[in-house]
Structure formats: C-alpha cells, structure tokens
Design a protein around this motif. Sequence first.
Motif: not given
Length: 311
Positions: A11, A15-16, A40, A125-126, A239
């Motif tokens: 998302d 940091d993604d 996010n 990572i979301g 992430d």
Amino acid sequence: MEKRPFIIDCDTGTDDAIAVMAALGCEDIDVKAITSVNGNVREEWTSANNRNLTEYLGIPVEVARGAVLPFYPRGDYYGDTHGRTGLGDVVIPTAEHSEFSKDRAPEVIRRIADGEGGALELLVIGPMTNIAIALSLYPELAGEIRHIWVMGGAVRGGNVNTTAEFNIWVDPYAAAMVFRAGIPLTMVGLDVTEQAILNGEDEKRYRALGTRAGVLTADILQYMFQRNQKGGEDAMMHDALALAAAVCPQCLEFKPYFVDVECQGVYTAGHTAVDVRGVSGRKPNAMVATDLKLDRFKEWLFRCIEGCGRS
Ligand code: BDR
Ligand code: CA
C-alpha cells in the motif's frame, strides 16, 4: 544461484516505497509483480505510486491494481503518516510509458503462482485484502505458495489501538484468513519494526549514492524526519524489515508461535493474538520476529538500495 520469485503486495506508502526499491535492488530475489492494495492511502494512489516508482527507476515490473476496500470497511482511516498521496511531500514523475496489468491483484497472484510450481513467495506489507481474495477465489493457492513474509501485527502494543497494528487493523478478517490458511508464514510486527529506525547519517549516505533510488530514499527519509518533528512516527523501516526477514534472516531473531487475529472487539479489533506461552495448545502457524540486529539490517538495506537500478 537462481533468484527466488516474489510478488510484493503493498500500500505504497513511504516505507513501502523504500522496501520496493530494496527488493528491486536485492540480488537474491526476482520481483515478478507488484500488487497494490488500499491501506495507507486510497488504492488509486498506492497503485499510481507503484507504477510511477518502477517507471522512474527504469525497472519494468508488472504492476497491478488491487482491492479498493477491506472486507469490513470502518470509514475513513487514512491518516497523515504518509501524506495525501502516500509518499509524503515527495513527488516522482507520473508514469507515461507503462500500463497497469490487465489483471487485478488476485488474478496476478494466481497466474504467477501457477507458473512458478510452488516456488512463489509473497512479501505482504499492507493490509491483506488481496491475498485473502486470492485465497477465497482459489483455495488451492494455499498449497502453491512457498512462504508469506508479513509486515503486520504486534506481540505487544498496537499503533492504532492498544493492541492492533495498522495493516492488520485495516482488514482483520483478511488477515485472519491468511494466518489460518496453513501457508508457511513469518510475521514481522511492531515489536521489531519500531526499532528499525534510520537517522540523519543514513540519509546522507543514501543521498551520496547519487542514483535515483538513493536520492529518493534520502528524500523519503527527510520527509519522515520532518513528520517526526511534528509529532508523527520516526523513520521506521517497517516494510523493509519484512523483506530482510526473507533474504537476510541474520538481521532478526524468530520464534515459532500460534497466531490468530481478533476480528472484533471494543478495544482489540485487529490484534494479533500471539500465544507466547503455549496456553492455547495449538501448533505454531507462524515464525514471529522477536529481535532485531539493527546495524546488520541497516547495512543490508543500504546494499539493496545501492543495487537498485544498477543493471
Ligand atoms: C505499517 O503501516 C504502514 O503505515 C506502514 O507502511 C507499515 O506497513 C506499520 O504499521
Ligand atoms: Ca505498508
């Protein structure tokens, strides 16, 4: 050595974006696709950020749009952690030469898993909505995914309510489905990611790389420092640490635990219930990151970003 095939489900997200660049620069893995999800910020932004990012870096990767809403939407939760667009105040050019995948995220996961004969790994990572939809459409996928690396959850203490971490809290039903799927899974939660903080010295080092990935990482860090000065969270590499769990396991320590997700609750919706004492009598279904070697992680991350865009 043959590279491990990965899909990144994200998302993006400040940091993604750093995690995506690290994955693209990591010599151990082959990023087959990036699938986008609401989290996010709205999905249209996370998707656009993924497409803009890959085109800007000059790395052709399939980018798919994905879930627009979680299973049980609870209204507007887009905070200001990642700014209005997802990348804080950082602007990258709008992609003009690439298209989104013709398939949505669950279909992309299905297709790539089919082609990889059991070797596909997911970096999630979301919120887990795309993965849960894929598992709902194609339950047999559970036997075809080698491992899921998750940034999400917390053994102790949440960042949205007293016990829940954001990614799990946005879509607890999806997360519960994924944790229960029987797929080998590693959970990298706030217990370790809140220690994975970069500082001004790191920012200078990234900027000195002079590459698009290096300077972009530095710009995102700069935004994070300003956010922190205004009372927001520090420059936490939530992430990227989940990626490190997958390819640099020496950066962390892990323990096997049974984990399930609290889907409802006045104070606890989205809580990852991690059975640290074995009181449930259930067999562990996850490796849970319990400690971090910060220096090792920082050096590993730097090397990945250094490799991003180098042909
Ligand atoms: C998680 O939520 C997002 O803000 C970050 O990108 C990370 O995936 C941390 O709770
Ligand atoms: Ca994220």
